[in-house]
Design an enzyme around this catalytic site. Structure first.
Site, PDB file in Angstrom:
ATOM      1  N   TYR A  95       4.336 -20.091   3.624  1.00 49.86           N
ATOM      2  CA  TYR A  95       3.772 -21.041   2.654  1.00 49.86           C
ATOM      3  C   TYR A  95       4.704 -21.105   1.443  1.00 49.86           C
ATOM      4  O   TYR A  95       5.460 -20.176   1.165  1.00 49.86           O
ATOM      5  CB  TYR A  95       2.350 -20.623   2.221  1.00 49.86           C
ATOM      6  CG  TYR A  95       2.201 -19.147   1.935  1.00 49.86           C
ATOM      7  CD1 TYR A  95       2.533 -18.625   0.699  1.00 49.86           C
ATOM      8  CD2 TYR A  95       1.761 -18.263   2.932  1.00 49.86           C
ATOM      9  CE1 TYR A  95       2.418 -17.274   0.449  1.00 49.86           C
ATOM     10  CE2 TYR A  95       1.646 -16.915   2.687  1.00 49.86           C
ATOM     11  CZ  TYR A  95       1.970 -16.416   1.445  1.00 49.86           C
ATOM     12  OH  TYR A  95       1.881 -15.067   1.195  1.00 49.86           O
TER      13      TYR A  95
ATOM     14  N   ASP B 175      -7.512  -2.690  -1.282  1.00 49.58           N
ATOM     15  CA  ASP B 175      -6.919  -1.792  -0.292  1.00 49.58           C
ATOM     16  C   ASP B 175      -7.367  -0.348  -0.478  1.00 49.58           C
ATOM     17  O   ASP B 175      -7.289   0.446   0.459  1.00 49.58           O
ATOM     18  CB  ASP B 175      -5.389  -1.852  -0.372  1.00 49.58           C
ATOM     19  CG  ASP B 175      -4.819  -3.017   0.422  1.00 49.58           C
ATOM     20  OD1 ASP B 175      -5.606  -3.884   0.850  1.00 49.58           O
ATOM     21  OD2 ASP B 175      -3.587  -3.067   0.619  1.00 49.58           O
TER      22      ASP B 175
HETATM   23  C1  FAD Z   1       4.479  -7.048   3.896  1.00 51.15           C
HETATM   24  C2  FAD Z   1       3.111  -7.388   3.407  1.00 51.15           C
HETATM   25  C3  FAD Z   1       2.756  -8.718   3.313  1.00 51.15           C
HETATM   26  C4  FAD Z   1       1.475  -9.074   2.898  1.00 51.15           C
HETATM   27  N1  FAD Z   1       1.155 -10.403   2.855  1.00 51.15           N
HETATM   28  C5  FAD Z   1      -0.090 -10.771   2.500  1.00 51.15           C
HETATM   29  C6  FAD Z   1      -0.453 -12.145   2.451  1.00 51.15           C
HETATM   30  O1  FAD Z   1       0.343 -13.051   2.720  1.00 51.15           O
HETATM   31  N2  FAD Z   1      -1.732 -12.461   2.107  1.00 51.15           N
HETATM   32  C7  FAD Z   1      -2.656 -11.484   1.814  1.00 51.15           C
HETATM   33  O2  FAD Z   1      -3.806 -11.822   1.526  1.00 51.15           O
HETATM   34  N3  FAD Z   1      -2.332 -10.161   1.822  1.00 51.15           N
HETATM   35  C8  FAD Z   1      -1.074  -9.778   2.156  1.00 51.15           C
HETATM   36  N4  FAD Z   1      -0.748  -8.447   2.195  1.00 51.15           N
HETATM   37  C9  FAD Z   1      -1.756  -7.437   1.842  1.00 51.15           C
HETATM   38  C10 FAD Z   1      -1.927  -7.395   0.324  1.00 51.15           C
HETATM   39  O3  FAD Z   1      -0.660  -7.178  -0.290  1.00 51.15           O
HETATM   40  C11 FAD Z   1      -2.857  -6.261  -0.072  1.00 51.15           C
HETATM   41  O4  FAD Z   1      -4.002  -6.245   0.758  1.00 51.15           O
HETATM   42  C12 FAD Z   1      -3.302  -6.465  -1.526  1.00 51.15           C
HETATM   43  O5  FAD Z   1      -2.162  -6.432  -2.356  1.00 51.15           O
HETATM   44  C13 FAD Z   1      -4.274  -5.369  -1.950  1.00 51.15           C
HETATM   45  O6  FAD Z   1      -4.517  -5.510  -3.327  1.00 51.15           O
HETATM   46  P1  FAD Z   1      -5.001  -4.282  -4.176  1.00 51.15           P
HETATM   47  O7  FAD Z   1      -5.125  -4.787  -5.585  1.00 51.15           O
HETATM   48  O8  FAD Z   1      -6.176  -3.641  -3.534  1.00 51.15           O
HETATM   49  O9  FAD Z   1      -3.829  -3.172  -4.109  1.00 51.15           O
HETATM   50  P2  FAD Z   1      -2.308  -3.297  -4.575  1.00 51.15           P
HETATM   51  O10 FAD Z   1      -1.798  -4.693  -4.550  1.00 51.15           O
HETATM   52  O11 FAD Z   1      -1.572  -2.252  -3.773  1.00 51.15           O
HETATM   53  O12 FAD Z   1      -2.359  -2.857  -6.127  1.00 51.15           O
HETATM   54  C14 FAD Z   1      -2.611  -1.524  -6.516  1.00 51.15           C
HETATM   55  C15 FAD Z   1      -2.088  -1.362  -7.935  1.00 51.15           C
HETATM   56  O13 FAD Z   1      -2.470  -0.061  -8.440  1.00 51.15           O
HETATM   57  C16 FAD Z   1      -1.346   0.542  -9.055  1.00 51.15           C
HETATM   58  N5  FAD Z   1      -1.503   1.993  -8.925  1.00 51.15           N
HETATM   59  C17 FAD Z   1      -1.538   2.718  -7.792  1.00 51.15           C
HETATM   60  N6  FAD Z   1      -1.711   4.029  -8.079  1.00 51.15           N
HETATM   61  C18 FAD Z   1      -1.801   4.115  -9.428  1.00 51.15           C
HETATM   62  C19 FAD Z   1      -2.004   5.211 -10.329  1.00 51.15           C
HETATM   63  N7  FAD Z   1      -2.157   6.482  -9.885  1.00 51.15           N
HETATM   64  N8  FAD Z   1      -2.047   4.948 -11.633  1.00 51.15           N
HETATM   65  C20 FAD Z   1      -1.909   3.679 -12.091  1.00 51.15           C
HETATM   66  N9  FAD Z   1      -1.723   2.584 -11.287  1.00 51.15           N
HETATM   67  C21 FAD Z   1      -1.679   2.810  -9.978  1.00 51.15           C
HETATM   68  C22 FAD Z   1      -0.148   0.021  -8.267  1.00 51.15           C
HETATM   69  O14 FAD Z   1       1.026   0.120  -9.051  1.00 51.15           O
HETATM   70  C23 FAD Z   1      -0.556  -1.439  -8.029  1.00 51.15           C
HETATM   71  O15 FAD Z   1      -0.211  -2.256  -9.114  1.00 51.15           O
HETATM   72  C24 FAD Z   1       0.534  -8.059   2.562  1.00 51.15           C
HETATM   73  C25 FAD Z   1       0.898  -6.708   2.618  1.00 51.15           C
HETATM   74  C26 FAD Z   1       2.176  -6.371   3.059  1.00 51.15           C
HETATM   75  C27 FAD Z   1       2.568  -4.908   3.109  1.00 51.15           C
END
Ligand code: FAD
Length: 194
Positions: free
Chosen positions: A75, A153
């Site tokens: 996209y 996640d």
């Molecule tokens: C290659 C790849 C491609 C992807 N493509 C897509 C897509 O096209 N569409 C889609 O919907 N999903 C996609 N995903 C999945 C998506 O990236 C995740 O499911 C999503 O980012 C989860 O969001 P989150 O906020 O739960 O965690 P994350 O995005 O992992 O954010 C967690 C945050 O917490 C912070 N953090 C962690 N530990 C600590 C700590 N101890 N202290 C302070 N801060 C901390 C990290 O720095 C980060 O900023 C993809 C994943 C991968 C690996």
């Protein structure tokens, strides 16, 4: 409740939301340690400058290609300046999880040998590619304990194309539930019921 961060910062709050990703520290502190497991899927990602693929005339939409042992999703991002392309294969042989490991464009092309010319053209236009081993965790039956709640996640890691959307759904659900609870509280306030 006080959250202490590695950089020395502390935050005091009534509620702690652990949205800290697949390696969630909040999850392991509250629900116990558990290692993410390799799903067997490997993803390559490439960002293709629009001028390299203009001749493909790809519209503004999310495009998915499904094939044997894999799929490709692409996209437009960056206001149409770049095409984000994610290529996922099952049964990959790369188990390392990182956001910065570079892959080889030739390897991606060979894994997608025989796929539609548009897919091969997109991959061939990658200026560079990054490679991820995709990991998962068992989904927790409950995402909160006391005044701690997990989000995204941290509680239900998703494979690409699902995770960011699912996190948005989590937020929406929380907001909807908050609105319903707020409505119920207002109703109770009016009637004097508990
Ligand atoms: C290659 C790849 C491609 C992807 N493509 C897509 C897509 O096209 N569409 C889609 O919907 N999903 C996609 N995903 C999945 C998506 O990236 C995740 O499911 C999503 O980012 C989860 O969001 P989150 O906020 O739960 O965690 P994350 O995005 O992992 O954010 C967690 C945050 O917490 C912070 N953090 C962690 N530990 C600590 C700590 N101890 N202290 C302070 N801060 C901390 C990290 O720095 C980060 O900023 C993809 C994943 C991968 C690996």
């Amino acid at each position: 409740m006080i959250a202490r961060f590695e950089n020395g910062a502390t935050v005091e709050a009534d509620l702690l939301v652990g949205a800290d990703g697949i390696h969630s520290r909040v999850r392991s502190l509250v629900f116990g340690p558990e290692k993410p497991r390799f799903t067997g899927c490997v993803a390559w990602r490439g960002l293709v400058p629009a001028e390299r693929i203009r001749h493909l005339s790809i519209g503004i939409a999310s495009h998915s290609w499904l094939g044997p042992d894999g799929h490709v999703v692409h996209y437009w991002v960056s206001a149409g300046r770049m095409m984000n392309v994610v290529c996922v294969v099952e049964h990959g042989d790369w188990a390392q999880e990182s956001w910065i490991d570079k892959g080889e464009v030739a390897d991606v092309l060979s894994r997608y040998d025989g796929w539609h010319p548009t897919v091969r053209c997109l991959i061939g236009a990658f200026p560079e590619t990054f490679i991820w081993a995709l990991h998962g965790r068992a989904e927790l039956p409950c995402w909160s304990a006391g005044r701690v709640r997990l989000l995204g996640d941290a509680c239900h890691p998703m494979l690409p194309m699902m995770g960011a959307g699912r996190r948005a759904i989590d937020r929406g659900r929380r907001r909807a539930r908050g609105a319903t609870q707020g409505h119920a509280r207002r109703q109770r306030g009016r009637t004097g019921a508990l």
